[in-house]
Design a protein around this motif. Structure first.
Motif, short mmCIF file in Angstrom:
data_model
loop_
_atom_site.label_atom_id
_atom_site.label_comp_id
_atom_site.label_asym_id
_atom_site.label_seq_id
_atom_site.Cartn_x
_atom_site.Cartn_y
_atom_site.Cartn_z
N MET A 31 -22.08 4.39 -6.48
CA MET A 31 -20.88 4.20 -7.20
C MET A 31 -21.05 5.06 -8.55
SD MET A 31 -22.26 0.31 -7.84
CE MET A 31 -23.25 0.78 -6.33
N ALA A 32 -19.94 5.15 -9.35
CA ALA A 32 -20.04 6.00 -10.58
C ALA A 32 -18.94 5.38 -11.46
CB ALA A 32 -19.85 7.48 -10.22
N TYR A 33 -19.21 5.11 -12.51
CA TYR A 33 -18.26 4.61 -13.61
C TYR A 33 -17.69 5.90 -14.57
CZ TYR A 33 -15.94 1.71 -17.29
OH TYR A 33 -15.10 1.31 -18.22
N LEU A 34 -16.66 6.21 -14.53
CA LEU A 34 -15.78 6.98 -15.34
C LEU A 34 -15.45 6.62 -16.71
CD1 LEU A 34 -14.71 10.33 -15.48
CD2 LEU A 34 -12.66 9.33 -14.50
N TYR A 35 -16.10 6.86 -17.92
CA TYR A 35 -15.98 6.49 -19.01
C TYR A 35 -15.31 7.46 -20.07
CZ TYR A 35 -20.06 9.17 -20.64
OH TYR A 35 -21.18 9.74 -20.92
N LYS A 36 -15.00 8.79 -19.62
CA LYS A 36 -14.30 9.62 -20.42
C LYS A 36 -13.65 10.82 -19.86
CE LYS A 36 -16.90 12.69 -22.77
NZ LYS A 36 -17.63 13.23 -23.94
N GLY A 37 -12.78 11.31 -19.94
CA GLY A 37 -12.06 12.39 -19.32
C GLY A 37 -11.45 12.04 -18.12
N SER A 38 -11.52 12.92 -17.13
CA SER A 38 -10.77 12.50 -15.76
C SER A 38 -11.49 13.31 -14.52
CB SER A 38 -9.42 13.31 -15.66
OG SER A 38 -9.46 14.68 -15.78
N ALA A 39 -11.45 12.59 -13.42
CA ALA A 39 -12.07 13.24 -12.33
C ALA A 39 -11.13 13.23 -10.81
CB ALA A 39 -13.13 12.31 -12.04
N MET A 40 -11.49 14.26 -10.21
CA MET A 40 -10.64 14.54 -9.07
C MET A 40 -11.56 14.32 -7.81
SD MET A 40 -7.45 15.14 -7.81
CE MET A 40 -6.73 16.03 -9.31
N VAL A 41 -11.18 13.13 -6.79
CA VAL A 41 -12.01 13.04 -5.61
C VAL A 41 -10.90 12.94 -4.56
CG1 VAL A 41 -13.70 11.50 -4.50
CG2 VAL A 41 -13.59 11.55 -6.98
N GLU A 42 -11.33 13.87 -3.58
CA GLU A 42 -10.40 13.74 -2.37
C GLU A 42 -8.98 13.91 -2.62
OE1 GLU A 42 -11.66 10.36 0.02
OE2 GLU A 42 -13.85 11.08 -0.35
N SER A 43 -8.55 14.55 -3.64
CA SER A 43 -7.25 14.92 -4.15
C SER A 43 -6.61 13.67 -4.88
CB SER A 43 -6.20 15.09 -2.86
OG SER A 43 -6.51 16.62 -2.29
N LYS A 44 -7.42 12.65 -5.17
CA LYS A 44 -7.11 11.32 -6.04
C LYS A 44 -7.41 11.88 -7.30
CE LYS A 44 -7.63 8.02 -2.32
NZ LYS A 44 -8.13 8.91 -1.33
N ALA A 45 -6.49 11.58 -8.46
CA ALA A 45 -6.80 11.86 -9.68
C ALA A 45 -7.45 10.47 -10.47
CB ALA A 45 -5.75 12.24 -10.67
N ILE A 46 -8.46 10.55 -11.06
CA ILE A 46 -9.09 9.08 -11.60
C ILE A 46 -9.07 9.15 -12.96
CG2 ILE A 46 -10.94 7.48 -11.53
CD1 ILE A 46 -9.73 8.34 -8.82
N GLY A 52 -13.78 17.36 -18.84
CA GLY A 52 -14.25 16.65 -19.80
C GLY A 52 -14.61 15.32 -19.60
N MET A 53 -15.63 15.33 -18.64
CA MET A 53 -15.81 13.97 -17.91
C MET A 53 -17.23 13.26 -18.79
SD MET A 53 -16.92 13.67 -13.88
CE MET A 53 -18.03 14.82 -13.96
N GLY A 54 -17.18 12.21 -18.77
CA GLY A 54 -18.42 11.27 -18.77
C GLY A 54 -18.73 10.28 -17.72
N LEU A 55 -19.55 10.36 -17.02
CA LEU A 55 -19.70 9.81 -15.77
C LEU A 55 -20.95 9.18 -15.58
CD1 LEU A 55 -17.86 9.16 -12.92
CD2 LEU A 55 -19.71 11.10 -12.08
N LEU A 56 -21.22 7.62 -15.61
CA LEU A 56 -22.30 6.96 -15.28
C LEU A 56 -22.71 6.94 -13.84
CD1 LEU A 56 -24.54 5.70 -17.26
CD2 LEU A 56 -23.62 3.58 -16.84
N LEU A 57 -23.59 7.73 -13.43
CA LEU A 57 -23.83 7.56 -11.99
C LEU A 57 -24.66 6.58 -11.60
CD1 LEU A 57 -23.49 8.77 -9.07
CD2 LEU A 57 -25.38 10.84 -9.87
N LEU A 58 -24.43 5.83 -10.60
CA LEU A 58 -25.42 4.69 -10.21
C LEU A 58 -25.75 4.69 -8.53
CD1 LEU A 58 -23.57 1.85 -12.04
CD2 LEU A 58 -25.53 3.24 -12.99
N ALA A 59 -26.90 4.93 -8.33
CA ALA A 59 -26.96 4.97 -6.72
C ALA A 59 -28.49 3.94 -6.61
CB ALA A 59 -27.44 6.32 -6.14
N GLY A 60 -28.58 3.05 -5.70
CA GLY A 60 -29.75 2.19 -5.42
C GLY A 60 -29.92 1.73 -3.95
#
Length: 273
Positions: free
Chosen positions: A195-210, A230-238
Motif C-alpha cells: 500500500m502507499a499513502y500519498l501525502y503530497k502532490g498527485s499520482a496517476m495509477v492505471e489512468s486514475k488521478a489520485i 511533485g509527489m510525497g509517497l509513503l510506501l508500505l509493504a510487509g
C-alpha cells in the motif's frame, strides 16, 4: 514480471488523539486489509494548539510503532529510561512487546510540523517479548535515486540493494518515503502486501488521478508502477501475519481475554514487568 493492480483507494479521515493532537488517520484493524500494518496517522499542523499537548504517558502492548518526521521534532521518553528527540527527517522505532509506558511530544521546526506514525502488528509468538526502542537521525537514512527527479529514503527493507537502518523488525517489511516526479517502477517481494499513502502532490495509477490524503491498496504481483508529480509517497509493504486481531485502545492482541489481561496488568502496575 506482473504489475500489481490498484484495488482500493481510501481517504484519510480527520480525528484527534493524545491530548487533543489533530491528525489524519487510516485504520486497518478489521479485515486484515493492511496486515501486517494496523494504522497510519499523519500529523500536520502550523498552529501550536493543534499539537501542543502531545501524547502524555500511556501504555502499549502487542505492537510496534514507527514514527517518521518530515518537518519538526518528536520527543520520546519511556519507562525503560530511553529519551530520544528526532530532528527533521528522522525516524523512531519502538516495539512495545509485553508492555511499554511512554510519552511523545511533537515540536515544530520554524512553525512547521509534518510527520507520520505507523502501527505495526506483532505476531502472537512475539507479543510478549521485552520492549525495545531505537531512533534514527536523518543522516542514517539512505536515499536512493529511482529516476532523474524521483528519490526514495529507505527506513526499513531494501531498494536497489540499499537497506534502511531498521534492519530487524519483527515482521519483514519495506517502509520508504518516495519524493519527486516521474515513473515509479519497483520490484517488490510478491509475498508482501503493498500500500502507499500519498501525502503530497498527485499520482496517476492505471489512468486514475489520485490526490494527496489517500491510501492506495494494491493487489498481488511482482512490481509496483505509478506516475507521480511533485509527489510525497509513503510506501508500505510487509509480510502478512494472518492472525486474529483484537484491538482496544493502546493494546492489540489475538483474543479478548488477552486484552482483558493487558488491562488488568496495567491497572495492577505489572504491564511492563
Amino acid at each position: 514480471m506482473s504489475v500489481r493492480k490498484l484495488q482500493h483507494i481510501e481517504r484519510s479521515h480527520p480525528t484527534s488523539d493524545g491530548d487533543g493532537v489533530k491528525i489524519r488517520r487510516i485504520a486497518g484493524f478489521q479485515g486484515h486489509k493492511m496486515d501486517p500494518f494496523l494504522m497510519l496517522d499523519e500529523l500536520k499542523a502550523d498552529d501550536s494548539k493543534d499539537y501542543v499537548g502531545g501524547f502524555p504517558p500511556h501504555p502499549h502492548r502487542g505492537i510496534e510503532t514507527l514514527t517518521l518526521m518530515l518537518n519538526g521534532h518528536f520527543r520520546h521518553q519511556d519507562h525503560m529510561g530511553n529519551v530520544g528527540e528526532l530532528r527533521d527527517g528522522g525516524a523512531q522505532w519502538m516495539s512495545a512487546g509485553r508492555g511499554v509506558i511512554h510519552s511523545e511530544l511533537p515540536i515544530t521546526t520554524d512553525g512547521a510540523l509534518h510527520g507520520f506514525q505507523l502501527w505495526i502488528n506483532l505476531p502472537a509468538a512475539k507479543k510478549m517479548q521485552p520492549a525495545d526502542y531505537r531512533d534514527f537521525q536523518p543522516e542514517s537514512i539512505p536515499q536512493v535515486a529511482l529516476a532523474e527527479q524521483l528519490q526514495a529514503r529507505v527506513v526499513s527493507g531494501e531498494i536497489e540493494g540499499v537497506s534502511g537502518p531498521l534492519n530487524k523488525p519483527a515482521v519483514p517489511m519495506l517502509v520508504a518515503d518516495v519524493i519527486g516526479s516521474g515513473e515509479l517502477d519497483l520490484p517488490l517481494d510478491p509475498s508482501f502486501k503493498v500500500m502507499a499513502y500519498l501525502y503530497k502532490g498527485s499520482a496517476m495509477v492505471e489512468s486514475k488521478a489520485i490526490e494527496a490524503g489517500n491510501m492506495l491498496f494494491f493487489g498481488a504481483g511482482e512490481r509496483l508502477q505509478l506516475q507521480g508529480e511533485g509527489m510525497g509517497l509513503l510506501l508500505l509493504a510487509g509480510q502478512p501475519i494472518g492472525e486474529p486481531v483484537v484491538h482496544w485502545g493502546p493494546f492489540v492482541m489475538n483474543s479478548q481475554s488477552e486484552i482483558e489481561q493487558a488491562i488488568r496488568d496495567y491497572q495492577a502496575g505489572t504491564l511492563t514487568s
